[in-house]
Design an enzyme around this catalytic site. Structure first.
Site, PDB file in Angstrom:
ATOM      1  CG  HIS A 268      15.685 -69.963  17.254  1.00  0.00           C
ATOM      2  ND1 HIS A 268      15.324 -70.582  18.365  1.00  0.00           N
ATOM      3  CD2 HIS A 268      17.022 -69.983  17.326  1.00  0.00           C
ATOM      4  CE1 HIS A 268      16.220 -71.304  18.992  1.00  0.00           C
ATOM      5  NE2 HIS A 268      17.144 -71.004  18.346  1.00  0.00           N
TER       6      HIS A 268
HETATM    7  C1  BDR Z   1      16.921 -66.045  19.115  1.00  0.00           C
HETATM    8  O1  BDR Z   1      18.254 -65.528  19.426  1.00  0.00           O
HETATM    9  C2  BDR Z   1      19.096 -65.479  18.245  1.00  0.00           C
HETATM   10  O2  BDR Z   1      20.376 -65.947  18.426  1.00  0.00           O
HETATM   11  C3  BDR Z   1      18.217 -66.024  17.052  1.00  0.00           C
HETATM   12  O3  BDR Z   1      18.591 -65.352  15.846  1.00  0.00           O
HETATM   13  C4  BDR Z   1      16.755 -65.894  17.616  1.00  0.00           C
HETATM   14  O4  BDR Z   1      16.212 -64.842  17.306  1.00  0.00           O
HETATM   15  C5  BDR Z   1      16.707 -67.440  19.808  1.00  0.00           C
HETATM   16  O5  BDR Z   1      16.948 -67.506  20.984  1.00  0.00           O
END
Ligand code: BDR
Ligand code: CA
Length: 312
Positions: free
Chosen positions: A242
């Protein structure tokens, strides 16, 4: 031209990769500081993890600040089920020896935005928006001074990951997200619609492992760890990476495309709390407040990431 940024983060393996990508890209990015927030794991771990990552990159000079330890209005929700107990499970790295700054992250954000010429600092939130919203609430004069906010959060077509309706970063602190999305600062959003296309397939991760460096090894170990959970959940060939999408956008904006739309945050409904209600089809006349990304050149993203990590 180099862009001055502050990374606001809750490492998290994917946050860690985002930090590494930024530190490996001095032509495009100057990291003014890293502000830690509670999210994937509690603040005591996120601030420590941010320093572990800086030391892995050989950058003990980066200033790391601890910020808010809980969301504005609700109790903290964490994600150890994805990231492990430490937030950086997958490889054991040394305890950091570089210091944590004495200043609170919110104070650093306010001071920096007041000191730097207006319109020259970009904020890059990779976790819940608590630090940014607190800074905006405490010092509204800084709001028009922000050049842009490029953040990872939300979803439209992919809807949710922590609940059926909400993405984790927005869900943890929807009240903070509402403040940020209503602030009037130009927003660029990397939602799950984009990040779910940036998958850690075997060849991509092996290319990073094959760099043969400490950084390449750590990144491969991290993604090996967290992809198990997501691969089982989504049935994809790899897991979404992400947060590095935010940094990749600053380096190569052309990798991404989306729509400038209205995005509102649901804060009331217990069922859909934290949902990002994006007017993708333009069915309202609500003001457009965010560039909401939808497509990405995933291989272009991994080529960029691998090439940059090779420098560290
Ligand atoms: C987001 O949530 C976290 O677990 C990850 O680091 C990312 O920023 C994805 O939904
Ligand atoms: Ca994150």
């Amino acid at each position: 031209m180099t862009r001055k940024i502050i990374i606001d983060t809750d490492p998290g393996q994917d946050d860690a990769v985002a930090i590494l990508l930024a530190l490996a890209s001095p032509e495009e990015i100057e990291v003014m500081g890293i502000t830690a927030v509670a999210g994937n794991v509690p603040l005591a771990l996120t601030q420590k993890n941010a320093r572990i990552v800086c030391e892995l990159a050989g950058r003990r000079d980066i200033r790391v600040f601890a910020g808010c330890d809980k969301p504005l209005a609700h109790t903290l929700v964490t994600a150890e089920h994805v990231h492990g107990k430490t937030g950086l499970d997958g490889i054991a790295l040394p305890e950091p020896t570089m210091p944590l700054q004495d200043t609170h992250a919110v104070e650093f954000l306010i001071e920096t935005l007041r000191q730097e010429p207006s319109g020259t600092v970009t904020l890059c939130p990779l976790g819940p928006l608590t630090n940014i919203a607190t800074a905006f609430r405490t010092a509204p004069d800084i709001i028009p001074r922000v050049q842009e906010i490029v953040l990872m959060g939300g979803a439209y077509f992919e809807v949710g990951n922590i609940t059926p309706a909400a993405e984790f970063n927005i869900y943890v602190d929807p009240e903070a997200a509402e403040i940020v999305f209503k602030s009037g600062v130009p927003l660029t959003v990397m939602p799950l619609d984009v990040t779910h296309k940036v998958l850690t397939t075997r060849p991509r991760i092996e290319a990073i492992r094959d760099l043969g460096t400490d950084v390449g090894h750590a990144v491969a170990q991290w993604t090996d760890f967290f992809e198990r959970f997501d691969m089982e959940k989504y049935g994809h060939d790899g897991a979404p990476l992400h947060d590095p999408c935010v940094i990749a956008y600053l380096i190569r904006p052309g990798l991404f495309s989306g729509r400038h739309v209205n995005v509102e945050i649901e804060t009331m409904s217990p069922l859909t709390r934290g949902m990002t209600v994006a007017d993708w089809w333009g069915v309202t006349d609500r003001p457009r407040n965010a560039m909401f990304m939808g497509e990405v050149d995933a291989q272009g993203f991994y080529d960029l990431l691998t090439g940059r990590l090779a420098r560290l």
